[in-house]
Design a protein around this motif. Structure first.
Motif, mmCIF file in Angstrom:
data_model
loop_
_atom_site.group_PDB
_atom_site.id
_atom_site.type_symbol
_atom_site.label_atom_id
_atom_site.label_comp_id
_atom_site.label_asym_id
_atom_site.label_seq_id
_atom_site.Cartn_x
_atom_site.Cartn_y
_atom_site.Cartn_z
ATOM 1 N N ALA A 132 0.826 -1.209 0.000
ATOM 2 C CA ALA A 132 0.000 0.000 0.000
ATOM 3 C C ALA A 132 0.860 1.258 0.000
ATOM 4 C CB ALA A 132 -0.927 -0.014 1.217
ATOM 5 N N ALA B 184 -4.777 3.693 -13.934
ATOM 6 C CA ALA B 184 -5.923 3.342 -13.101
ATOM 7 C C ALA B 184 -6.083 1.837 -13.068
ATOM 8 C CB ALA B 184 -7.193 3.986 -13.660
ATOM 9 N N ARG B 185 -6.841 1.350 -12.115
ATOM 10 C CA ARG B 185 -7.115 -0.084 -12.038
ATOM 11 C C ARG B 185 -7.964 -0.500 -13.239
ATOM 12 N NH1 ARG B 185 -7.653 1.936 -6.989
ATOM 13 N NH2 ARG B 185 -9.940 2.048 -7.029
ATOM 14 N N LEU C 56 -0.936 -1.284 -4.505
ATOM 15 C CA LEU C 56 -2.357 -1.555 -4.370
ATOM 16 C C LEU C 56 -3.194 -0.631 -5.236
ATOM 17 C CD1 LEU C 56 -1.538 -3.339 -1.924
ATOM 18 C CD2 LEU C 56 -3.547 -2.429 -0.755
ATOM 19 N N HIS C 57 -2.749 0.594 -5.417
ATOM 20 C CA HIS C 57 -3.556 1.584 -6.133
ATOM 21 C C HIS C 57 -3.859 1.157 -7.564
ATOM 22 C CE1 HIS C 57 -5.163 5.542 -7.136
ATOM 23 N NE2 HIS C 57 -4.463 5.489 -8.253
ATOM 24 N N VAL C 58 -2.959 0.422 -8.202
ATOM 25 C CA VAL C 58 -3.143 0.046 -9.609
ATOM 26 C C VAL C 58 -3.564 -1.411 -9.760
ATOM 27 C CG1 VAL C 58 -1.552 1.783 -10.478
ATOM 28 C CG2 VAL C 58 -0.657 -0.458 -9.823
ATOM 29 N N GLY D 225 2.611 1.963 -3.394
ATOM 30 C CA GLY D 225 1.822 2.300 -4.572
ATOM 31 C C GLY D 225 1.269 1.130 -5.348
ATOM 32 N N PRO E 38 -8.859 -1.043 -4.210
ATOM 33 C CA PRO E 38 -7.521 -1.597 -4.477
ATOM 34 C C PRO E 38 -7.404 -3.008 -3.909
ATOM 35 C CG PRO E 38 -7.370 0.645 -3.625
ATOM 36 C CD PRO E 38 -8.800 0.215 -3.457
ATOM 37 N N THR F 64 7.980 0.478 -4.690
ATOM 38 C CA THR F 64 7.886 1.631 -5.581
ATOM 39 C C THR F 64 8.777 1.460 -6.806
ATOM 40 O OG1 THR F 64 7.422 3.063 -3.690
ATOM 41 C CG2 THR F 64 8.127 4.137 -5.714
#
Length: 279
Positions: A40, A118-119, A45-47, A43, A55, A100
């Motif tokens: 998390a 974006a996801r 989880l965000h994608v 970065g 996420p 990262t």
């Protein structure tokens, strides 16, 4: 045996690596974490996940894996530097920084195009691959390779007429209209079993792939022929466990597979043989 000066010289040549949640310096250096927290904070989880959902954690302990890879790379670099300079050093690995640094497409898309990914579910960030359902499982669609063979195969089954225009020959057009393309391929794939689609694609030089369940890998004939899984006795459980073996082979240096050490099992040996200290 050579005295304190020799001991200090030996210590000066040591290469030591530490893997910590956020590294040895910075405002987070005392924070605790887990693999999920590192994913998390780094970065990842965000994608990961579907566009209309939250996420999602990546499969497995990806933060730990990435940190281990970067630690191994750093150690090799430090050893090569020691060969040139005679001095060792501390390799400081941060779980967060490792995540990262392993986000694949995210920094590139932002730096080159100003885009924040974006996801997008199972659609690969290149938009050339997506997972689709067959009658008995899942397959990885691919719109690269021999496009003519793929579309002719789909058309022979009575589908895909809308994908037969000259514009679809352009790989960039297929990328831009991936959602439309994969919707047709999903409808088509639903008529086949995974084995039928996978084998048919291979015959036509189309890079499709069967999506294997982890438990199915234990019975994979190719992995078995390579001797990938190695039976190792687990002393605490009292059972023999099939361990994953060598992901690559070295002709002159065969792998030796053994169980992982217990916590602290090798500490006395390291203190005695590597650091010259008594256990």
């Amino acid at each position: 045996p050579g005295g304190i000066d020799d001991l200090r010289a030996a210590h000066a040549r040591l290469v030591v690596a530490s893997i910590t949640p956020f590294g040895q310096r910075g405002p987070y250096r005392e924070w605790r974490t887990s693999d999920l927290v590192a994913q998390a904070m780094g970065g990842m989880l965000h994608v990961s996940g579907h566009a209309d959902g939250p996420p999602l954690q990546s499969f497995g302990l990806q933060a730990y894996h990435q940190a281990g890879i970067f630690a191994a790379t750093g150690i090799v670099a430090a050893l090569l530097t020691r060969d040139a300079t005679g001095r060792g050093q501390h390799v400081d690995v941060s779980l967060q920084a490792s995540v990262t640094g392993a986000l694949e497409h995210v920094p590139g898309l932002y730096n080159q195009a100003g885009l924040i990914p974006a996801r997008q579910g199972t659609l690969h960030w290149t938009r050339y691959f997506r997972v689709g359902r067959c009658r008995d499982g899942w397959v990885m669609h691919c719109t690269l390779g021999d496009w003519t063979s793929l579309i002719e195969w789909v058309k022979a089954d009575g589908l895909g007429a809308e994908l037969d225009g000259p514009e679809w020959q352009d790989i960039r057009y297929r990328q831009a209209h991936a959602e439309t393309l994969f919707a047709v391929l999903d409808e088509w794939a639903a008529r086949y079993t995974v084995a039928e689609l996978h084998e048919g694609a291979q015959l036509r030089r189309i890079p499709y792939a069967a999506v294997r369940a982890p438990e199915a890998l234990l019975h994979d004939p190719h992995l078995a022929a390579r001797g990938f899984f190695v039976p190792i006795e687990h002393p605490d459980l009292g059972v023999t466990v099939p361990y994953p073996g060598a992901p690559f082979r070295l002709e002159d240096a065969p792998w030796r597979m053994a169980r992982p050490p217990r916590l602290g099992e090798h500490t006395p040996t390291i203190l005695r043989e590597w650091l010259g200290e008594s256990a």
